[in-house]
Scaffold this active site. Structure first.
Site, PDB file in Angstrom:
ATOM      1  N   HIS A  72     -12.796  -5.059  12.705  1.00  0.00           N
ATOM      2  CA  HIS A  72     -13.037  -5.251  11.265  1.00  0.00           C
ATOM      3  C   HIS A  72     -14.526  -5.161  10.926  1.00  0.00           C
ATOM      4  O   HIS A  72     -14.903  -4.553   9.923  1.00  0.00           O
ATOM      5  CB  HIS A  72     -12.425  -6.575  10.797  1.00  0.00           C
ATOM      6  CG  HIS A  72     -10.933  -6.556  10.848  1.00  0.00           C
ATOM      7  ND1 HIS A  72     -10.173  -7.507  11.501  1.00  0.00           N
ATOM      8  CD2 HIS A  72     -10.045  -5.653  10.347  1.00  0.00           C
ATOM      9  CE1 HIS A  72      -8.891  -7.197  11.389  1.00  0.00           C
ATOM     10  NE2 HIS A  72      -8.779  -6.087  10.703  1.00  0.00           N
ATOM     11  N   ASP A  96      -3.385  -7.103   6.905  1.00  0.00           N
ATOM     12  CA  ASP A  96      -3.678  -8.332   7.647  1.00  0.00           C
ATOM     13  C   ASP A  96      -4.899  -9.053   7.073  1.00  0.00           C
ATOM     14  O   ASP A  96      -5.196 -10.175   7.452  1.00  0.00           O
ATOM     15  CB  ASP A  96      -3.911  -8.029   9.124  1.00  0.00           C
ATOM     16  CG  ASP A  96      -5.018  -7.005   9.310  1.00  0.00           C
ATOM     17  OD1 ASP A  96      -4.713  -5.849   9.678  1.00  0.00           O
ATOM     18  OD2 ASP A  96      -6.183  -7.336   9.020  1.00  0.00           O
ATOM     19  N   GLU A 115      -1.831  -1.994  -0.338  1.00  0.00           N
ATOM     20  CA  GLU A 115      -1.000  -2.117   0.866  1.00  0.00           C
ATOM     21  C   GLU A 115       0.424  -1.741   0.509  1.00  0.00           C
ATOM     22  O   GLU A 115       0.970  -2.201  -0.504  1.00  0.00           O
ATOM     23  CB  GLU A 115      -1.070  -3.569   1.375  1.00  0.00           C
ATOM     24  CG  GLU A 115      -0.019  -4.004   2.334  1.00  0.00           C
ATOM     25  CD  GLU A 115       0.049  -3.205   3.622  1.00  0.00           C
ATOM     26  OE1 GLU A 115       1.145  -2.710   3.933  1.00  0.00           O
ATOM     27  OE2 GLU A 115      -0.990  -3.090   4.310  1.00  0.00           O
ATOM     28  N   ASP A 164      -7.864   1.538   6.260  1.00  0.00           N
ATOM     29  CA  ASP A 164      -7.470   0.721   7.423  1.00  0.00           C
ATOM     30  C   ASP A 164      -5.953   0.856   7.586  1.00  0.00           C
ATOM     31  O   ASP A 164      -5.178  -0.070   7.375  1.00  0.00           O
ATOM     32  CB  ASP A 164      -7.846  -0.748   7.181  1.00  0.00           C
ATOM     33  CG  ASP A 164      -7.421  -1.638   8.335  1.00  0.00           C
ATOM     34  OD1 ASP A 164      -7.181  -2.841   8.100  1.00  0.00           O
ATOM     35  OD2 ASP A 164      -7.280  -1.114   9.462  1.00  0.00           O
ATOM     36  N   SER A 165      -5.551   2.074   7.913  1.00  0.00           N
ATOM     37  CA  SER A 165      -4.107   2.353   7.979  1.00  0.00           C
ATOM     38  C   SER A 165      -3.592   2.154   9.397  1.00  0.00           C
ATOM     39  O   SER A 165      -4.375   2.112  10.350  1.00  0.00           O
ATOM     40  CB  SER A 165      -3.879   3.817   7.607  1.00  0.00           C
ATOM     41  OG  SER A 165      -4.410   4.627   8.648  1.00  0.00           O
ATOM     42  N   PRO A 171       4.693   4.745   8.103  1.00  0.00           N
ATOM     43  CA  PRO A 171       4.479   4.930   6.666  1.00  0.00           C
ATOM     44  C   PRO A 171       3.100   5.509   6.348  1.00  0.00           C
ATOM     45  O   PRO A 171       2.867   6.003   5.242  1.00  0.00           O
ATOM     46  CB  PRO A 171       4.597   3.508   6.106  1.00  0.00           C
ATOM     47  CG  PRO A 171       4.365   2.594   7.265  1.00  0.00           C
ATOM     48  CD  PRO A 171       4.872   3.325   8.475  1.00  0.00           C
TER      49      PRO A 171
HETATM   50  N1  SAM Z   1      -6.304  -1.937  12.313  1.00  0.00           N
HETATM   51  C1  SAM Z   1      -5.007  -1.432  12.410  1.00  0.00           C
HETATM   52  C2  SAM Z   1      -5.014  -0.141  13.157  1.00  0.00           C
HETATM   53  O1  SAM Z   1      -6.095   0.430  13.337  1.00  0.00           O
HETATM   54  O2  SAM Z   1      -3.974   0.293  13.617  1.00  0.00           O
HETATM   55  C3  SAM Z   1      -4.406  -1.304  11.030  1.00  0.00           C
HETATM   56  C4  SAM Z   1      -4.128  -2.598  10.508  1.00  0.00           C
HETATM   57  S1  SAM Z   1      -3.406  -2.747   8.961  1.00  0.00           S
HETATM   58  C5  SAM Z   1      -2.282  -3.993   9.309  1.00  0.00           C
HETATM   59  C6  SAM Z   1      -2.432  -1.320   8.651  1.00  0.00           C
HETATM   60  C7  SAM Z   1      -1.691  -1.459   7.337  1.00  0.00           C
HETATM   61  O3  SAM Z   1      -1.513  -0.184   6.716  1.00  0.00           O
HETATM   62  C8  SAM Z   1      -0.284  -2.039   7.511  1.00  0.00           C
HETATM   63  O4  SAM Z   1      -0.210  -3.287   6.867  1.00  0.00           O
HETATM   64  C9  SAM Z   1       0.637  -0.992   6.870  1.00  0.00           C
HETATM   65  O5  SAM Z   1       1.734  -1.542   6.184  1.00  0.00           O
HETATM   66  C10 SAM Z   1      -0.341  -0.300   5.919  1.00  0.00           C
HETATM   67  N2  SAM Z   1       0.069   1.038   5.513  1.00  0.00           N
HETATM   68  C11 SAM Z   1       0.714   1.960   6.262  1.00  0.00           C
HETATM   69  N3  SAM Z   1       0.949   3.069   5.528  1.00  0.00           N
HETATM   70  C12 SAM Z   1       0.434   2.835   4.295  1.00  0.00           C
HETATM   71  C13 SAM Z   1       0.361   3.606   3.095  1.00  0.00           C
HETATM   72  N4  SAM Z   1       0.867   4.847   3.047  1.00  0.00           N
HETATM   73  N5  SAM Z   1      -0.259   3.072   2.022  1.00  0.00           N
HETATM   74  C14 SAM Z   1      -0.785   1.810   2.069  1.00  0.00           C
HETATM   75  N6  SAM Z   1      -0.728   1.012   3.182  1.00  0.00           N
HETATM   76  C15 SAM Z   1      -0.142   1.534   4.272  1.00  0.00           C
END
Ligand code: SAM
Length: 284
Positions: A72, A96, A115, A164-165, A171
């Protein structure tokens, strides 16, 4: 990339994430705090003696209490110490709350947290104490939406955008594609910066090369940088800093106090790439 189908073959007292067909990481389970499925993905929060609470999505580690600061801090602070006056921000993904926590250390005006999965927010609010205060901050606006659709519809423009996807394949697949970055660029103010996680420089090199090829045609400054992240595949992670105007080695301010990993020496070192990555980016 990795799959979690092998977990079933492992005993129930541990969680395994395969990084290749024959290697990976395992966590002995102290407790399973949450296991469920949302319309988008499998969500798990487990507790491990050493790493504490761990969020996994579709069996892939997203964040752990013990090493979240590596990722982060390295996603957020390089853009803040180089942008002249960041006020309006956008965080895509980041359910998160780890990125939001770092962003709110600065005197910004407003930030969106976009998110896709409301269930991730709900579960993380319960098990990761840092999320709720950040969501309650009056500068934060939470939007439950697909990041790609959000940038297609929004009329707002941003000084810094953090992507931060999760990894491609779930998704977030569309967030790793050229069209997304082309649209994202239109949402930037003059002097705007985009920073994204792009995966393991070791296990995901082909997807990083593919991204490099289209990013170099979209942005003047495409600068990859790296950081250790102990629980991520290969223990190190790669990020990309994108801007037409801002150069990542032209420092504008000191980082805030109290950071556990990031400082300006680490910042400069992070953009020095090993030979197998040196050809990446626009060079500077
Ligand atoms: N740091 C982590 C990594 O590098 O793998 C990512 C952490 S963060 C929890 C990833 C977030 O992206 C998840 O909560 C997921 O639901 C969200 N996410 C995935 N696809 C997305 C989209 N198309 N639009 C918005 N959020 C999305």
């Amino acid at each position: 990339m990795t799959t979690d189908k092998n977990n079933q073959e492992a005993d129930a007292s541990e969680e395994r994430e395969y990084h290749s067909a024959s290697s990976g990481i395992f966590f002995k389970l102290k407790r399973v705090l949450y296991r469920g499925k949302s319309p988008y993905q499998k969500i798990e929060i487990i507790e491990n003696e050493y790493f504490g609470r761990i969020l996994l999505l579709d069996g892939l580690v997203q964040t752990t209490e013990r090493d979240e600061f590596f990722y982060h801090e390295m996603l957020v602070h390089p853009a803040f110490v180089t942008h002249p006056a960041p006020q309006d921000l956008l965080v895509i993904g980041g359910g998160d709350g780890g990125v939001l926590k770092e962003v709110l250390r600065y005197p910004i005006k407003h930030t969106y947290l976009v998110e896709i999965d409301r269930q991730v927010i709900k579960v993380c609010q319960e098990y990761f104490p840092w999320l709720s205060p950040s969501l309650k901050d009056k500068r934060t606006e939470l939007v439950i939406a697909d990041g790609r659709e959000f940038i297609e519809k929004t009329e707002r423009t941003f000084d810094i955008v953090f992507v931060d996807s999760s990894d491609p394949g779930g998704p977030s697949t569309s967030l790793h594609e050229r069209d997304f970055y082309k649209k994202l660029k239109k949402c930037l103010n003059f002097g705007g910066v985009v920073v994204s996680q792009v995966g393991s420089p070791f296990y995901h090199l082909e997807s990083i090369k593919k991204k490099n090829a289209f990013l170099k045609r979209l942005f003047r400054n495409v600068c990859f940088y790296m950081s250790p992240v102990p629980t991520y595949p290969g223990g190190s992670w790669c990020f990309v800093f994108l801007s037409d105007e801002i150069q990542p080695l032209k420092i504008k301010r000191d980082p805030p106090r109290g950071l556990e990993y990031f400082n300006l020496d680490i910042h400069r070192a992070a953009f020095s790439l090993p030979n197998f990555l040196k050809h990446l980016g626009s060079g500077f």
